[in-house]
Structures are given as C-alpha cells and as structure tokens.
Design a protein around this motif. Sequence first.
Motif, PDB file in Angstrom:
ATOM      1  N   PRO A   1      29.066  55.572 -15.182  1.00  0.00           N
ATOM      2  CA  PRO A   1      29.360  55.783 -14.113  1.00  0.00           C
ATOM      3  C   PRO A   1      30.183  57.433 -14.164  1.00  0.00           C
ATOM      4  CG  PRO A   1      30.953  54.941 -14.905  1.00  0.00           C
ATOM      5  CD  PRO A   1      30.042  55.189 -15.839  1.00  0.00           C
ATOM      6  N   THR A   2      30.676  58.616 -15.105  1.00  0.00           N
ATOM      7  CA  THR A   2      31.461  59.252 -14.994  1.00  0.00           C
ATOM      8  C   THR A   2      31.526  59.993 -16.245  1.00  0.00           C
ATOM      9  OG1 THR A   2      33.684  60.051 -14.781  1.00  0.00           O
ATOM     10  CG2 THR A   2      33.735  58.154 -15.825  1.00  0.00           C
ATOM     11  N   GLY A   3      31.416  60.860 -16.522  1.00  0.00           N
ATOM     12  CA  GLY A   3      31.824  61.981 -17.614  1.00  0.00           C
ATOM     13  C   GLY A   3      30.426  62.531 -18.386  1.00  0.00           C
ATOM     14  N   VAL A   4      30.654  62.323 -19.824  1.00  0.00           N
ATOM     15  CA  VAL A   4      29.026  63.514 -20.515  1.00  0.00           C
ATOM     16  C   VAL A   4      29.154  61.624 -21.441  1.00  0.00           C
ATOM     17  CG1 VAL A   4      29.079  65.418 -19.167  1.00  0.00           C
ATOM     18  CG2 VAL A   4      30.261  64.499 -22.083  1.00  0.00           C
ATOM     19  N   SER A   5      27.323  62.474 -21.655  1.00  0.00           N
ATOM     20  CA  SER A   5      26.746  61.425 -22.548  1.00  0.00           C
ATOM     21  C   SER A   5      27.161  62.517 -24.205  1.00  0.00           C
ATOM     22  CB  SER A   5      25.408  61.723 -22.875  1.00  0.00           C
ATOM     23  OG  SER A   5      24.950  60.452 -23.743  1.00  0.00           O
ATOM     24  N   ASN A   6      26.567  62.125 -25.181  1.00  0.00           N
ATOM     25  CA  ASN A   6      26.771  62.794 -26.568  1.00  0.00           C
ATOM     26  C   ASN A   6      25.455  62.372 -27.643  1.00  0.00           C
ATOM     27  OD1 ASN A   6      26.776  60.007 -27.388  1.00  0.00           O
ATOM     28  ND2 ASN A   6      28.437  60.223 -28.888  1.00  0.00           N
ATOM     29  N   ASP A   7      24.072  62.404 -26.461  1.00  0.00           N
ATOM     30  CA  ASP A   7      23.571  62.304 -27.526  1.00  0.00           C
ATOM     31  C   ASP A   7      22.573  63.483 -26.903  1.00  0.00           C
ATOM     32  OD1 ASP A   7      22.574  62.244 -25.021  1.00  0.00           O
ATOM     33  OD2 ASP A   7      21.037  60.755 -24.168  1.00  0.00           O
ATOM     34  N   LEU A   8      23.234  64.627 -26.809  1.00  0.00           N
ATOM     35  CA  LEU A   8      22.627  66.137 -26.137  1.00  0.00           C
ATOM     36  C   LEU A   8      24.136  66.668 -26.213  1.00  0.00           C
ATOM     37  CD1 LEU A   8      20.197  67.895 -24.349  1.00  0.00           C
ATOM     38  CD2 LEU A   8      22.747  68.514 -23.929  1.00  0.00           C
ATOM     39  N   MET A   9      24.316  67.551 -27.444  1.00  0.00           N
ATOM     40  CA  MET A   9      25.293  68.815 -26.811  1.00  0.00           C
ATOM     41  C   MET A   9      24.900  70.042 -27.600  1.00  0.00           C
ATOM     42  SD  MET A   9      28.530  66.326 -28.344  1.00  0.00           S
ATOM     43  CE  MET A   9      27.500  65.679 -29.814  1.00  0.00           C
ATOM     44  N   ILE A  10      25.548  71.462 -26.818  1.00  0.00           N
ATOM     45  CA  ILE A  10      25.086  72.682 -27.257  1.00  0.00           C
ATOM     46  C   ILE A  10      26.405  73.567 -27.246  1.00  0.00           C
ATOM     47  CG2 ILE A  10      23.709  74.375 -27.097  1.00  0.00           C
ATOM     48  CD1 ILE A  10      21.733  73.105 -25.221  1.00  0.00           C
ATOM     49  N   THR A  11      26.331  74.212 -28.560  1.00  0.00           N
ATOM     50  CA  THR A  11      27.400  74.980 -28.453  1.00  0.00           C
ATOM     51  C   THR A  11      27.796  75.853 -29.259  1.00  0.00           C
ATOM     52  OG1 THR A  11      30.109  74.413 -28.730  1.00  0.00           O
ATOM     53  CG2 THR A  11      28.653  73.301 -30.130  1.00  0.00           C
ATOM     54  N   THR A  12      28.976  76.631 -29.180  1.00  0.00           N
ATOM     55  CA  THR A  12      28.908  78.088 -29.898  1.00  0.00           C
ATOM     56  C   THR A  12      29.343  77.312 -31.168  1.00  0.00           C
ATOM     57  OG1 THR A  12      31.322  78.168 -29.468  1.00  0.00           O
ATOM     58  CG2 THR A  12      29.247  79.999 -28.397  1.00  0.00           C
ATOM     59  N   ALA A  13      29.550  78.045 -32.261  1.00  0.00           N
ATOM     60  CA  ALA A  13      30.314  77.149 -33.575  1.00  0.00           C
ATOM     61  C   ALA A  13      31.652  77.398 -33.451  1.00  0.00           C
ATOM     62  CB  ALA A  13      30.041  78.035 -34.615  1.00  0.00           C
ATOM     63  N   ARG A  14      32.651  76.462 -33.847  1.00  0.00           N
ATOM     64  CA  ARG A  14      34.093  76.352 -34.006  1.00  0.00           C
ATOM     65  C   ARG A  14      34.835  77.073 -32.162  1.00  0.00           C
ATOM     66  NH1 ARG A  14      35.989  75.051 -38.164  1.00  0.00           N
ATOM     67  NH2 ARG A  14      34.991  75.986 -40.361  1.00  0.00           N
ATOM     68  N   HIS A  15      34.043  75.807 -31.400  1.00  0.00           N
ATOM     69  CA  HIS A  15      34.404  76.030 -30.117  1.00  0.00           C
ATOM     70  C   HIS A  15      36.605  75.668 -30.098  1.00  0.00           C
ATOM     71  CE1 HIS A  15      34.713  75.414 -26.036  1.00  0.00           C
ATOM     72  NE2 HIS A  15      33.929  75.682 -25.410  1.00  0.00           N
ATOM     73  N   PRO A  16      37.024  76.020 -29.032  1.00  0.00           N
ATOM     74  CA  PRO A  16      38.644  75.220 -29.212  1.00  0.00           C
ATOM     75  C   PRO A  16      37.817  74.051 -28.676  1.00  0.00           C
ATOM     76  CG  PRO A  16      38.261  78.048 -27.735  1.00  0.00           C
ATOM     77  CD  PRO A  16      37.117  77.155 -28.249  1.00  0.00           C
ATOM     78  N   LEU A  17      37.256  74.035 -27.674  1.00  0.00           N
ATOM     79  CA  LEU A  17      37.059  72.327 -27.332  1.00  0.00           C
ATOM     80  C   LEU A  17      36.701  71.097 -28.644  1.00  0.00           C
ATOM     81  CD1 LEU A  17      37.009  69.927 -25.559  1.00  0.00           C
ATOM     82  CD2 LEU A  17      34.398  70.793 -24.589  1.00  0.00           C
ATOM     83  N   PHE A  18      35.784  71.217 -28.970  1.00  0.00           N
ATOM     84  CA  PHE A  18      35.574  70.989 -30.402  1.00  0.00           C
ATOM     85  C   PHE A  18      36.371  70.742 -31.583  1.00  0.00           C
ATOM     86  CE2 PHE A  18      30.822  71.270 -28.789  1.00  0.00           C
ATOM     87  CZ  PHE A  18      30.496  69.737 -28.880  1.00  0.00           C
ATOM     88  N   GLY A  19      37.244  72.077 -31.388  1.00  0.00           N
ATOM     89  CA  GLY A  19      38.542  71.234 -31.989  1.00  0.00           C
ATOM     90  C   GLY A  19      39.019  70.190 -31.451  1.00  0.00           C
ATOM     91  N   GLU A  20      39.523  70.169 -30.704  1.00  0.00           N
ATOM     92  CA  GLU A  20      40.479  69.312 -29.747  1.00  0.00           C
ATOM     93  C   GLU A  20      39.203  67.836 -30.059  1.00  0.00           C
ATOM     94  OE1 GLU A  20      43.137  69.075 -28.215  1.00  0.00           O
ATOM     95  OE2 GLU A  20      43.211  71.663 -28.638  1.00  0.00           O
ATOM     96  N   VAL A  21      38.122  68.077 -30.204  1.00  0.00           N
ATOM     97  CA  VAL A  21      37.382  66.553 -30.307  1.00  0.00           C
ATOM     98  C   VAL A  21      37.503  66.105 -31.551  1.00  0.00           C
ATOM     99  CG1 VAL A  21      35.144  65.622 -30.736  1.00  0.00           C
ATOM    100  CG2 VAL A  21      35.964  66.940 -28.334  1.00  0.00           C
ATOM    101  N   ILE A  22      37.213  67.073 -32.362  1.00  0.00           N
ATOM    102  CA  ILE A  22      37.961  66.315 -34.012  1.00  0.00           C
ATOM    103  C   ILE A  22      39.429  66.246 -34.355  1.00  0.00           C
ATOM    104  CG2 ILE A  22      35.619  67.181 -34.928  1.00  0.00           C
ATOM    105  CD1 ILE A  22      37.749  69.143 -36.239  1.00  0.00           C
ATOM    106  N   GLN A  23      39.941  66.840 -33.679  1.00  0.00           N
ATOM    107  CA  GLN A  23      41.545  66.114 -33.858  1.00  0.00           C
ATOM    108  C   GLN A  23      42.626  64.832 -33.664  1.00  0.00           C
ATOM    109  OE1 GLN A  23      43.327  67.816 -36.363  1.00  0.00           O
ATOM    110  NE2 GLN A  23      41.933  69.317 -36.456  1.00  0.00           N
ATOM    111  N   ASN A  24      41.311  65.193 -32.328  1.00  0.00           N
ATOM    112  CA  ASN A  24      41.794  63.279 -31.296  1.00  0.00           C
ATOM    113  C   ASN A  24      40.582  61.792 -32.581  1.00  0.00           C
ATOM    114  OD1 ASN A  24      43.030  63.429 -28.867  1.00  0.00           O
ATOM    115  ND2 ASN A  24      42.043  65.518 -29.379  1.00  0.00           N
TER     116      ASN A  24
END
Length: 368
Positions: free
Chosen positions: A217-240
């Motif tokens: 009902p909200t948010g996003v899925s993780n079955d498809l993801m596209i990103t640049t390397a070392r994106h600050p967001l993904f840094g936050e993701v792995i740290q959490n």
Amino acid sequence: MNNSSQHHGRSASPNNKNYDEERLEWGSVSLSSWPKKYLRLPRLRKTAIYLILIDILITLVVVRCFNPLITLLVRNEELFGARLTLPLDKDPERTEPPADQQLIPRILHQTAATDLIPDQWIHSQKSCKDAYSEFEYKLWTDDSAREFIAAEYPWFVETWDKYPFNIQRADALRYFVLNHFGGLYLDMDTLCNETIPLHQIEADGAQHYAVFKSTTPTGVSNDLMITTARHPLFGEVIQNLELYYHITRPWSGLIPHVAVMMSAGPFFLSMVIKNYLIALPSLPTPAVQVINETELAPYITDLEGCSWHHGDTKTLMYIGDHPWIWFTLGGIGLAIGLHIINYFLMLAFKGMDKSSANDDNLKVAKLT
C-alpha cells in the motif's frame, strides 16, 4: 418529664457523644464518617482523570512507535509518487552515450543460490541477458556473495551469517552490490521485454540517480532497482541493515514474512528512503525517483515467483492492498488494549480504596 426532655435534648444535640442505640454507633464516630463519605466522589473523579491521562500517554507512545508506518501511508504520494516516465524508444539509430557520460554503470545484477539456475527461471534469465546483451552481467551466488561481503564489507559478515532466512541475505546483497558497483538489479522472476533506457534517466544532469518501483500500500519494492555507484541513499541503506536486523531477530520465527520485509526487504528499504527524502531540503528530487508498473510494462513483466513466501504472506498481502485495514485494525487494537489496561487499573484503584478504608476503620477503632 423534665428529665425526659433534657434527655431528648441531649440526644438531639450535635455535640452529644452518647451511644446511639438505633444507629449502633457513637455520635462522634458517625460524624467522623461524613468526610470519608463526601470524599468518595472526588476520589472517583481523580481516578477518571488518572485513567484519561494514562490512556493519552499510551496512545502517544503507540503513535510514536508506529509513526514511521503512519508517515509512509499518509505521505505516500509526496514521498513515493510515481512521477518517472520512460517512453519506449524504437529508434534503431539511437546509440548509447559515451561511457564517460554514463553515470549509471551498464551492469545487470541478478542473484541465485548457485550457478545452476532452476528450470522456472531459465527463460526469464535468458530474456534479461538478451535484452541487456551490451551490459556487463553479474550473477551473484551464495558463495560469491559471501566472498564479496567478506572482502568489501567485513563489518557486515557477522550479521550476514546470522540471518535466519536466505532471502534476507539475497535482499541485503542487492543493496551492497548496487552501492559498490551501481547498475541495474532485477529479480530472477522478471521477464525482460526491452532494455530500460537509462539515458532518459540520466537526462536531468544530476550527480546521482536512483530509481525504484512503486508498490502497495505504500513505499517501493526491491525487485527492480537502478542506481549510480556510491549513491548516498544506498550508503544509508547498507548502514541501517544491522539496526533492523537486531530489531526483527527476536520475533522473526513468529512472523517470518514481516521479519523479512522489515529487516532487509521492501518495507526496510521504504523506511530508509523515507528518512532520506524527509531530510532533503526540497522534494521531489531527480536523485531518487519512483516508477510504476504501467510505465515499466513495455520493459519488464513480473512473473512473481514468490519463492520465499511463508504461511502468513497471503493474509498480509491482502491487508497490504487495502490501506484502510491498517488504520481500522490499529484503532480496534488500541481500543481493546486501553480497555484491558483500564480494567486492571480500576481493580488496582479499588484495592487501594479498600486498603485506605481498612486503615480508617483501624484508626476509628483505636480512638473508641
């Protein structure tokens, strides 16, 4: 007559301390009970006030605890509104921009237990390898994944080994490889129809890009993801990841689906993205974009393998498709909980009243 009158006069006197045979008590004792009698009503009022204050406090604590989920539901359109469009480009003469202008690495990541792909995924895997034939292809197996984590992120190995479900490792891995290499991640149960035009995503001129698929009902899925390397967001993701692992580990065996979703799955990812976006000075941002299934239809078809689902999945997915159920169940649960708490508090207050009354009777007995 005079003696009798005097006797009755003394009986009627408020200061008379003789024994009252009709009421079977001393006059002074009867008077001492009056303050207690009139104090009962204010005590009930105080009890009601205490209960209301306790209920308010409990409600605030519950709202505080569930505030992340409430925020996801209430601010879903603001944070996860699917605004990205990717028109299908059928121009045969179109070429990819030069490598030095490609911010998103042309790498396709997929995961499997071993190099031996299950029969139900052979066709979908081949379709993706064909659609992205010009991309570097990385298939991450259980062995190569752990080797990668141990070499590049050794601080996470202990958590990696303690995950109770393999899907948690698969979820966590995709965040690490995207953070490290960048590129495109697709689940194995995804059928690829066309190549997603990454150059359209890069057209905004931002330093970083991340694209996610919306879900209900909200948010996003993780079955498809596209990103640049070392994106600050993904840094936050792995740290959490470690934090959410410790939150969910004690009860993961009771509600496995919820534990998977919250520890490293789509709910976890949505929570981290939510916190990241709220901290930004303005929204929306080209650095984090969401696309819906309709826009992705020309490019992929989700076969929904659901290989990790448990017995609680069907019920939770139904609830997830009906957001009002979250609020209804939450309100009902809160009301029932408050009723039970109030019941036991009332019993406790009554016990305190009886104890106070017994103490008063003991004091009166000592006086008499």
